[in-house]
Design a protein around this motif. Sequence first.
Motif: not given
Length: 310
Positions: A90-104, A51-61
């Motif tokens: 590219y000068e903007g950022g992004v927010h990443l939502e990572v949905h994991k099913q593959v074992p860590v 998703t568009y964002a000014d900075d680089f952030t993320m969340a994991v579930n």
Amino acid sequence: MTLAEIFPSVRVRAPGKINVFLQVGGLDDDGYHELATAFQAVSLYEDVVATYADDFTMAVNGSVPLEGVPVDDRNLALRAARLLAAETGYEGGVHLEVHKQVPVAGGMGGGSADAAAALVACDALWGTELPTGELHRLAARLGADVPFALMGGTAIGVGRGDRLSPALARGRFDWVLVTSEEGVSTPAVYGELDRHRERHRVDIGPVPAVPQVDADVLHALRAGDARMLASTLRNDLQAATLQMRPDLAPVLELGEREGALAGIVSGSGPTLAFLCGGPEEAIDLQVTMSAAGHVALHVHGPVPGARVVG
Ligand code: ATP
């Protein structure tokens, strides 16, 4: 018009992988091992929503234990996004939502799948539209398994596993995966392999200078013949992983006794992959392994690499 102008966010799905063949050569000058591997992408997926964002952030579930997954710049997905931005200006950022099913840390390349998905997602979101070859070059800089997560299907990997050529595979292969609560560290498994080779140098003989995928593996994949593939499965890391995780050996035996054509440690493990004769045999084995108290999943391969979904 870019995808981003039409949709506020982009969802990309990337697969986990099984190494149906993995021969490990000697150490090169940089301290890495030369590999020859046959990858198959399987239907256990990571989804990354950008998703568009000014900075680089993320969340994991996700549906797997998430301990040990960083949500800062150590995360391969965020590093992929930053690398693409740096390379394209590219000068903007992004927010990443990572949905994991593959074992860590499971030996199935989950983090690599996240990185591949993040590259494709940001490329679509930002409209940077890198040619495929460029994306692959960036993928290889992020990690040896990332190019395969981009490509998907079935492929041969040499070098560190990142120099890929697609392999012809007919039909579908059914697998039952048995996952572990706790992962293992890939570098620790390679370290154990080196010590094992040192200890047993006389019995093992020389390590292949240029590892190669057996022609029989390619033949079995091309024929779409699970029985033939089962007889050619090979993983040079398996002994080292079993040395570190002796609890896995009886599970491998159980799966083979209960109907798998063959079982193998996936990559550096500890996920176990059991090749089955078809979907019905796989469902039966999944039920049996679950009843024995294991987390067992039925997946199939080959499936496509990282791609934008609905
Ligand atoms: P590899 O063989 O590349 O180590 P793996 O499939 O065994 O892969 P991964 O789940 O990819 O294991 O992750 C290995 C380690 O990398 C994790 O323990 C974690 O510390 C770190 N890591 C970085 N980014 C990610 C990510 N997006 N998902 C999971 N782990 C990540």
